[in-house]
Design an enzyme around this catalytic site. Structure first.
Site, PDB file in Angstrom:
ATOM      1  N   ASP A  52       0.815  -1.209   0.000  1.00 39.02           N
ATOM      2  CA  ASP A  52       0.000   0.000   0.000  1.00 39.02           C
ATOM      3  C   ASP A  52       0.852   1.265   0.000  1.00 39.02           C
ATOM      4  O   ASP A  52       2.070   1.225   0.198  1.00 39.02           O
ATOM      5  CB  ASP A  52      -0.962   0.001   1.194  1.00 39.02           C
ATOM      6  CG  ASP A  52      -0.295  -0.458   2.497  1.00 39.02           C
ATOM      7  OD1 ASP A  52       0.954  -0.437   2.572  1.00 39.02           O
ATOM      8  OD2 ASP A  52      -1.015  -0.816   3.434  1.00 39.02           O
ATOM      9  N   ASN A 100      -7.193  -2.480  14.371  1.00 39.81           N
ATOM     10  CA  ASN A 100      -8.581  -2.733  13.972  1.00 39.81           C
ATOM     11  C   ASN A 100      -8.694  -3.972  13.081  1.00 39.81           C
ATOM     12  O   ASN A 100      -9.744  -4.250  12.522  1.00 39.81           O
ATOM     13  CB  ASN A 100      -9.180  -1.511  13.268  1.00 39.81           C
ATOM     14  CG  ASN A 100      -8.479  -1.192  11.950  1.00 39.81           C
ATOM     15  OD1 ASN A 100      -7.524  -1.876  11.560  1.00 39.81           O
ATOM     16  ND2 ASN A 100      -8.939  -0.159  11.256  1.00 39.81           N
ATOM     17  N   HIS A 155      -6.952  -4.503  10.252  1.00 34.51           N
ATOM     18  CA  HIS A 155      -6.698  -4.324   8.822  1.00 34.51           C
ATOM     19  C   HIS A 155      -5.431  -5.069   8.396  1.00 34.51           C
ATOM     20  O   HIS A 155      -4.512  -5.267   9.181  1.00 34.51           O
ATOM     21  CB  HIS A 155      -6.680  -2.842   8.410  1.00 34.51           C
ATOM     22  CG  HIS A 155      -5.500  -2.041   8.850  1.00 34.51           C
ATOM     23  ND1 HIS A 155      -5.566  -0.698   9.147  1.00 34.51           N
ATOM     24  CD2 HIS A 155      -4.192  -2.365   9.027  1.00 34.51           C
ATOM     25  CE1 HIS A 155      -4.371  -0.265   9.487  1.00 34.51           C
ATOM     26  NE2 HIS A 155      -3.507  -1.256   9.423  1.00 34.51           N
ATOM     27  N   GLU A 166      -9.447  -2.051   5.244  1.00 37.41           N
ATOM     28  CA  GLU A 166     -10.043  -1.668   6.512  1.00 37.41           C
ATOM     29  C   GLU A 166     -11.321  -2.475   6.769  1.00 37.41           C
ATOM     30  O   GLU A 166     -11.933  -2.990   5.819  1.00 37.41           O
ATOM     31  CB  GLU A 166     -10.409  -0.175   6.467  1.00 37.41           C
ATOM     32  CG  GLU A 166      -9.220   0.757   6.274  1.00 37.41           C
ATOM     33  CD  GLU A 166      -8.442   1.016   7.564  1.00 37.41           C
ATOM     34  OE1 GLU A 166      -8.311   0.094   8.397  1.00 37.41           O
ATOM     35  OE2 GLU A 166      -7.953   2.142   7.741  1.00 37.41           O
TER      36      GLU A 166
END
Ligand code: F6R
Length: 239
Positions: free
Chosen positions: A67, A134, A136, A141
Site C-alpha cells: 500500500d 482494527n 486491517h 479496513e
C-alpha cells in the site's frame, strides 16, 4: 494457520528472516509482497544484516508493496516509498521493487496498472503482513465488502489515529490510500503475518478465536492454506 510464539520482537524478526532466506534459496526469482509500519523494521534490519553477511541474495527477486498513502509524493518522508528505500531498498540488492504511486493523477488507473504488474509477475510467492489494531491487513479496513484488486480506500479513524505518530503536528496526513485488495493477498502462495507488542493483544486474540469475523479483515486469513503467524509473547497475552 500455523502460529509461532516468540519470546520477544527480536525473535519474531529472526524467525521471519529465516523464512525469507529459505524462500530466496528455494526460488531466487521469488515475487515478494512487502509491508510498512513499525513491525517490519526489525525484520528489514535483520534482512539487511544477512544480505551484508552474504546469506541472502535479492538480485533475481522482485517485490510489490501492499500500500501507499494517497495522495502523497514518493519523496515525502512519510510516504511508504520513502520508508522502503530508507529501511530496505537502499541497503540490499533488490532492483525490481514496486509500490503504488501515491502521486498518480488518476488513482483508478494507477490501481489497474499495479494489478497488471502483479498479474504479469505471476502473483506473489511470499507475502509479508502486519496487522492494524482494527484488524486491517494492507489498508483493507474493516468493511462489509472487500475489493479483490488494488483500490483507493478511505482510511478509518482508527488507522489515521494509529499512524498519526509518524506525522509531525504541522504535517498533512493523508486520509486515503491505495491498497492491494484481498484477492492479491489471498492468491499469495505463502503468507507470513508478524505481530508484536501489547497493543496488538486484543486483535490477535480475536484472530486466534478461529472465527471468521467479517468485520476483521485479518480473520479472512483463516481461510488461506499457508499462513504462518509469528507473534511475540507481549501480543499473545490474550490466549
Ligand atoms: C502497511 C500495512 C499495515 C500495517 C499495520 C500495522 O504497509 O500493510 O497493514 O502492517 O498498520 O502497522 P504497525 O506495524 O506500524 O503496527
Amino acid at each position: 494457520m500455523k502460529t509461532v510464539v516468540c519470546e520477544n520482537y527480536e525473535e519474531v524478526c529472526n524467525h521471519a528472516a529465516d523464512i525469507f532466506v529459505r524462500q530466496l534459496k528455494d526460488k531466487p526469482d521469488s515475487v515478494l509482497g512487502l509491508a510498512t509500519g513499525s513491525t517490519p523494521i526489525g525484520l528489514y534490519d535483520e534482512l539487511t544484516r544477512r544480505y551484508e553477511a552474504g546469506e541472502i541474495d535479492f538480485s533475481k527477486a522482485r517485490s510489490f508493496n501492499l500500500d501507499e498513502y494517497y495522495p502523497i509524493d514518493p519523496s515525502h518522508p512519510q510516504s511508504y516509498d520513502y520508508f522502503m528505500r530508507q529501511h530496505l531498498f537502499n541497503k540490499i540488492n533488490l532492483e525490481k521493487f514496486n509500490i503504488p504511486n501515491g502521486a498518480a493523477s488518476d488513482p483508478a488507473a494507477e490501481c489497474t496498472r499495479y494489478d497488471m504488474l502483479i498479474d504479469a509477475a505471476g502473483g506473489i510467492d511470499l507475502m509479508l503482513l502486519g496487522i492494524g489494531i482494527n484488524g486491517h491487513i494492507g489498508f483493507n479496513e474493516p468493511a462489509v465488502s472487500y475489493p479483490t484488486g488494488t483500490y483507493k480506500v478511505d482510511l478509518t479513524e482508527s488507522s489515521i489515529e494509529a499512524n498519526s505518530r509518524f506525522f509531525g503536528p504541522d504535517e498533512h496526513q493523508p486520509v486515503t490510500a491505495l491498497t492491494m485488495g484481498i484477492g492479491h493477498i489471498f492468491k499469495s502462495k505463502k503468507i507470513v503475518l508478524i505481530i508484536s507488542g501489547a497493543s496488538k493483544a486484543e486483535i490477535a486474540k480475536k484472530l486466534f478465536e478461529g472465527v471468521i469475523h467479517t468485520d476483521v479483515p485479518a480473520c479472512l486469513l483463516l481461510l488461506h492454506p499457508d499462513v504462518t503467524v509469528i507473534i511475540d509473547k507481549a501480543a499473545n497475552k490474550g490466549e
